[in-house]
Design a protein around this motif. Sequence first.
Motif, PDB file in Angstrom:
ATOM      1  N   HIS A 115       0.840  -1.195   0.000  1.00 22.45           N
ATOM      2  CA  HIS A 115       0.000   0.000   0.000  1.00 22.45           C
ATOM      3  C   HIS A 115       0.877   1.248   0.000  1.00 22.45           C
ATOM      4  CE1 HIS A 115      -2.946   3.007   1.279  1.00 22.45           C
ATOM      5  NE2 HIS A 115      -3.877   2.159   0.921  1.00 22.45           N
ATOM      6  N   PRO A 116       0.531   2.252  -0.802  1.00 19.82           N
ATOM      7  CA  PRO A 116       1.369   3.462  -0.901  1.00 19.82           C
ATOM      8  C   PRO A 116       1.713   4.089   0.441  1.00 19.82           C
ATOM      9  CG  PRO A 116      -0.316   3.503  -2.592  1.00 19.82           C
ATOM     10  CD  PRO A 116      -0.618   2.305  -1.724  1.00 19.82           C
ATOM     11  N   GLU A 117       0.766   4.086   1.386  1.00 18.20           N
ATOM     12  CA  GLU A 117       1.031   4.702   2.684  1.00 18.20           C
ATOM     13  C   GLU A 117       2.079   3.937   3.487  1.00 18.20           C
ATOM     14  OE1 GLU A 117      -2.581   5.133   4.810  1.00 18.20           O
ATOM     15  OE2 GLU A 117      -3.268   6.872   3.661  1.00 18.20           O
ATOM     16  N   ALA A 118       2.270   2.673   3.148  1.00 18.25           N
ATOM     17  CA  ALA A 118       3.186   1.843   3.924  1.00 18.25           C
ATOM     18  C   ALA A 118       4.566   1.715   3.297  1.00 18.25           C
ATOM     19  CB  ALA A 118       2.594   0.450   4.117  1.00 18.25           C
ATOM     20  N   ARG A 119       4.697   2.031   2.016  1.00 16.77           N
ATOM     21  CA  ARG A 119       5.974   1.773   1.324  1.00 16.77           C
ATOM     22  C   ARG A 119       7.136   2.516   1.979  1.00 16.77           C
ATOM     23  NH1 ARG A 119       4.146   2.723  -4.909  1.00 16.77           N
ATOM     24  NH2 ARG A 119       2.266   1.447  -4.813  1.00 16.77           N
ATOM     25  N   ALA A 120       6.990   3.838   2.095  1.00 14.80           N
ATOM     26  CA  ALA A 120       8.099   4.622   2.648  1.00 14.80           C
ATOM     27  C   ALA A 120       8.354   4.250   4.100  1.00 14.80           C
ATOM     28  CB  ALA A 120       7.804   6.114   2.517  1.00 14.80           C
ATOM     29  N   ALA A 121       7.280   4.014   4.861  1.00 13.51           N
ATOM     30  CA  ALA A 121       7.455   3.664   6.273  1.00 13.51           C
ATOM     31  C   ALA A 121       8.206   2.345   6.415  1.00 13.51           C
ATOM     32  CB  ALA A 121       6.099   3.579   6.959  1.00 13.51           C
ATOM     33  N   LEU A 122       7.826   1.371   5.621  1.00  9.68           N
ATOM     34  CA  LEU A 122       8.496   0.075   5.678  1.00  9.68           C
ATOM     35  C   LEU A 122       9.962   0.202   5.272  1.00  9.68           C
ATOM     36  CD1 LEU A 122       8.076  -2.985   6.107  1.00  9.68           C
ATOM     37  CD2 LEU A 122       7.594  -3.155   3.671  1.00  9.68           C
ATOM     38  N   THR A 123      10.221   0.997   4.261  1.00 13.02           N
ATOM     39  CA  THR A 123      11.597   1.177   3.794  1.00 13.02           C
ATOM     40  C   THR A 123      12.441   1.894   4.837  1.00 13.02           C
ATOM     41  OG1 THR A 123      10.708   1.340   1.552  1.00 13.02           O
ATOM     42  CG2 THR A 123      12.986   1.989   1.860  1.00 13.02           C
ATOM     43  N   LEU A 124      11.867   2.901   5.480  1.00  9.97           N
ATOM     44  CA  LEU A 124      12.602   3.605   6.531  1.00  9.97           C
ATOM     45  C   LEU A 124      12.949   2.670   7.684  1.00  9.97           C
ATOM     46  CD1 LEU A 124      10.507   6.878   6.452  1.00  9.97           C
ATOM     47  CD2 LEU A 124      12.970   6.773   6.055  1.00  9.97           C
ATOM     48  N   ARG A 125      12.060   1.736   7.953  1.00 10.07           N
ATOM     49  CA  ARG A 125      12.317   0.777   9.039  1.00 10.07           C
ATOM     50  C   ARG A 125      13.401  -0.218   8.638  1.00 10.07           C
ATOM     51  NH1 ARG A 125      13.776  -0.979  12.788  1.00 10.07           N
ATOM     52  NH2 ARG A 125      12.884  -2.442  14.287  1.00 10.07           N
ATOM     53  N   LEU A 126      13.296  -0.785   7.437  1.00 16.56           N
ATOM     54  CA  LEU A 126      14.213  -1.842   7.029  1.00 16.56           C
ATOM     55  C   LEU A 126      15.561  -1.319   6.562  1.00 16.56           C
ATOM     56  CD1 LEU A 126      11.865  -4.264   5.064  1.00 16.56           C
ATOM     57  CD2 LEU A 126      12.812  -4.588   7.342  1.00 16.56           C
ATOM     58  N   VAL A 127      15.530  -0.308   5.705  1.00 17.04           N
ATOM     59  CA  VAL A 127      16.757   0.151   5.062  1.00 17.04           C
ATOM     60  C   VAL A 127      17.504   1.171   5.908  1.00 17.04           C
ATOM     61  CG1 VAL A 127      17.706   1.248   2.995  1.00 17.04           C
ATOM     62  CG2 VAL A 127      15.773  -0.311   2.798  1.00 17.04           C
ATOM     63  N   CYS A 128      16.758   2.080   6.525  1.00 13.28           N
ATOM     64  CA  CYS A 128      17.394   3.170   7.269  1.00 13.28           C
ATOM     65  C   CYS A 128      17.475   2.910   8.766  1.00 13.28           C
ATOM     66  CB  CYS A 128      16.651   4.482   7.008  1.00 13.28           C
ATOM     67  SG  CYS A 128      16.603   4.937   5.261  1.00 13.28           S
ATOM     68  N   GLY A 129      16.749   1.907   9.237  1.00 13.60           N
ATOM     69  CA  GLY A 129      16.844   1.559  10.648  1.00 13.60           C
ATOM     70  C   GLY A 129      16.177   2.526  11.593  1.00 13.60           C
ATOM     71  N   LEU A 130      15.241   3.348  11.100  1.00  3.67           N
ATOM     72  CA  LEU A 130      14.529   4.261  11.986  1.00  3.67           C
ATOM     73  C   LEU A 130      13.579   3.465  12.871  1.00  3.67           C
ATOM     74  CD1 LEU A 130      15.675   6.363   9.986  1.00  3.67           C
ATOM     75  CD2 LEU A 130      13.502   7.574  10.161  1.00  3.67           C
ATOM     76  N   SER A 131      13.400   3.935  14.086  1.00  2.85           N
ATOM     77  CA  SER A 131      12.480   3.268  15.003  1.00  2.85           C
ATOM     78  C   SER A 131      11.039   3.564  14.610  1.00  2.85           C
ATOM     79  CB  SER A 131      12.723   3.743  16.438  1.00  2.85           C
ATOM     80  OG  SER A 131      12.339   5.111  16.571  1.00  2.85           O
ATOM     81  N   ALA A 132      10.132   2.769  15.139  1.00  2.00           N
ATOM     82  CA  ALA A 132       8.709   3.007  14.866  1.00  2.00           C
ATOM     83  C   ALA A 132       8.300   4.388  15.369  1.00  2.00           C
ATOM     84  CB  ALA A 132       7.866   1.919  15.523  1.00  2.00           C
ATOM     85  N   ILE A 141       1.608  10.462  12.665  1.00  2.00           N
ATOM     86  CA  ILE A 141       0.587   9.522  13.086  1.00  2.00           C
ATOM     87  C   ILE A 141       1.008   8.895  14.404  1.00  2.00           C
ATOM     88  CG2 ILE A 141      -0.169   8.996  10.735  1.00  2.00           C
ATOM     89  CD1 ILE A 141       1.419   6.410  10.876  1.00  2.00           C
ATOM     90  N   ALA A 142       0.043   8.302  15.104  1.00  2.00           N
ATOM     91  CA  ALA A 142       0.347   7.645  16.364  1.00  2.00           C
ATOM     92  C   ALA A 142       1.186   6.395  16.114  1.00  2.00           C
ATOM     93  CB  ALA A 142      -0.943   7.278  17.081  1.00  2.00           C
ATOM     94  N   GLU A 143       2.050   6.067  17.073  1.00  5.71           N
ATOM     95  CA  GLU A 143       2.921   4.908  16.902  1.00  5.71           C
ATOM     96  C   GLU A 143       2.142   3.603  16.724  1.00  5.71           C
ATOM     97  OE1 GLU A 143       6.687   2.738  19.143  1.00  5.71           O
ATOM     98  OE2 GLU A 143       6.076   4.767  19.727  1.00  5.71           O
ATOM     99  N   PRO A 144       1.051   3.353  17.487  1.00  2.00           N
ATOM    100  CA  PRO A 144       0.284   2.115  17.246  1.00  2.00           C
ATOM    101  C   PRO A 144      -0.256   2.027  15.822  1.00  2.00           C
ATOM    102  CG  PRO A 144      -0.304   3.065  19.375  1.00  2.00           C
ATOM    103  CD  PRO A 144       0.548   4.079  18.671  1.00  2.00           C
ATOM    104  N   ALA A 145      -0.694   3.173  15.276  1.00  4.49           N
ATOM    105  CA  ALA A 145      -1.198   3.170  13.895  1.00  4.49           C
ATOM    106  C   ALA A 145      -0.078   2.847  12.916  1.00  4.49           C
ATOM    107  CB  ALA A 145      -1.820   4.518  13.558  1.00  4.49           C
ATOM    108  N   LEU A 146       1.103   3.367  13.193  1.00  7.84           N
ATOM    109  CA  LEU A 146       2.250   3.075  12.329  1.00  7.84           C
ATOM    110  C   LEU A 146       2.605   1.591  12.389  1.00  7.84           C
ATOM    111  CD1 LEU A 146       5.626   2.742  12.313  1.00  7.84           C
ATOM    112  CD2 LEU A 146       4.507   3.971  10.479  1.00  7.84           C
ATOM    113  N   LEU A 147       2.585   1.022  13.580  1.00 10.59           N
ATOM    114  CA  LEU A 147       2.904  -0.398  13.724  1.00 10.59           C
ATOM    115  C   LEU A 147       1.888  -1.265  12.993  1.00 10.59           C
ATOM    116  CD1 LEU A 147       3.994  -0.443  17.477  1.00 10.59           C
ATOM    117  CD2 LEU A 147       5.463  -0.799  15.492  1.00 10.59           C
ATOM    118  N   GLN A 148       0.616  -0.866  13.054  1.00  8.42           N
ATOM    119  CA  GLN A 148      -0.402  -1.605  12.309  1.00  8.42           C
ATOM    120  C   GLN A 148      -0.147  -1.529  10.809  1.00  8.42           C
ATOM    121  OE1 GLN A 148      -4.155   0.021  13.539  1.00  8.42           O
ATOM    122  NE2 GLN A 148      -4.197  -1.105  15.472  1.00  8.42           N
TER     123      GLN A 148
END
Length: 404
Positions: A115-132, A141-148
């Motif tokens: 999903h477009p809303e998740a692509r950058a977030a997932l990449t930032l987590r995997l490739v850049c190592g940013l925390s949730a 957005i709220a952290e629980p929403a991001l984790l979902q």
Amino acid sequence: MMPLDRAVRTHGARVVAALAARFRDLDLAEDGFAEACARAVGAWAQGEPDNPAGWLFRVAERAALDILRRRAVRDGAALPPLEPEPTAEELMAARPDIPDERLRLIFVCCHPAIHPEARAALTLRLVCGLSAQEIARAFLIAEPALLQRLTRAKRKIAAAGVPFEIPGPDHWAERLDAVLSTIEVAYAHAHADGAATGLHAGYAAEMRVVTATLATMLPKEAEVHALAAMVRFAEARRPARVDDMGAMVPLSEQDPALWDTALIADAQRYLRTALGRPLTARTLQALIHAEWCLRTSLDDPAPWPAILILYDALLAHRDDPLTRLNRAVALAEMRGPAAALEDVDALSHSGLATYLPYHAVRADLLTRLGLYDAACEAYDAALALGPGDAERNWLAAKLAEVGR
């Protein structure tokens, strides 16, 4: 920096991406890599292996297979067939059309099936190592929403068998917006740290390389060149961003004589290319940076009139809370702090509660209006969000000036 810390910072994203390519399961890839890191603490006590990336990949792969074996025993399922012994480098082999390793990983993770809303977030987590928490703050957005959001993306990848492969040029366009958003957020974390002492400080130099590579790959994409310009305009000002006491210096107070003129010239070259295409949001943002970089000394007037006009134009392309917050800073200079505070307070329910600049801007406006108790509360809120060293020193000094 300890050898394991250095190896994780240097090779971690590549190894996780290689494991994802191997198992088509991001949770399993992350769990296996975490187990490999835990085992490395003891195994590397006597010295770092000759090939840290290969060691981490092989141990993580075995750990992932152990997890699968336990699942198979529990569920009565069969293990996936064992494959030959590829290295992490072989699984994420270089392609000549995407010569930068980190950029390859970003393109890999920005798969259009996610999903477009998740692509950058997932990449930032995997490739850049940013925390949730860091990613949630970046996207307001709220952290629980991001984790979902991340969980749904991982499930989609596992269920659909999304291939973690490096895309060819025919597939770049469908991933480009997520790629640019990822680069933009990664760089923003480096830029927010004026003293360059934080965990993500290295992204400043890395994103300069990435944007240069991307501009070579896509010479006709205005947003690519605009982002390359933005990064360089911002980095050109870094020598003036911290004073002798280690405190942040606001942009309007920075001495332009300290700015890197070579980087500014490089940024202007990218901006000229972007301006040869229809205006985009990132082109307007680059123009805002360019206006500031036209100053040659503190005797030159700050370009507030032009900045406000550009932000008004930007709202037509990107009307979001961050744009409106930044516009309010220019509005305060042109129409006074009361008008700006009205606009800022209208953003109170837009997800900015965990965004440090929101509280810093409010504190400044409240101070200028003589509302010192409220200003102190706003400065306290900003400090509570854990700013970098230079930003913390500046906020603490401003708080002391107001009355504490």
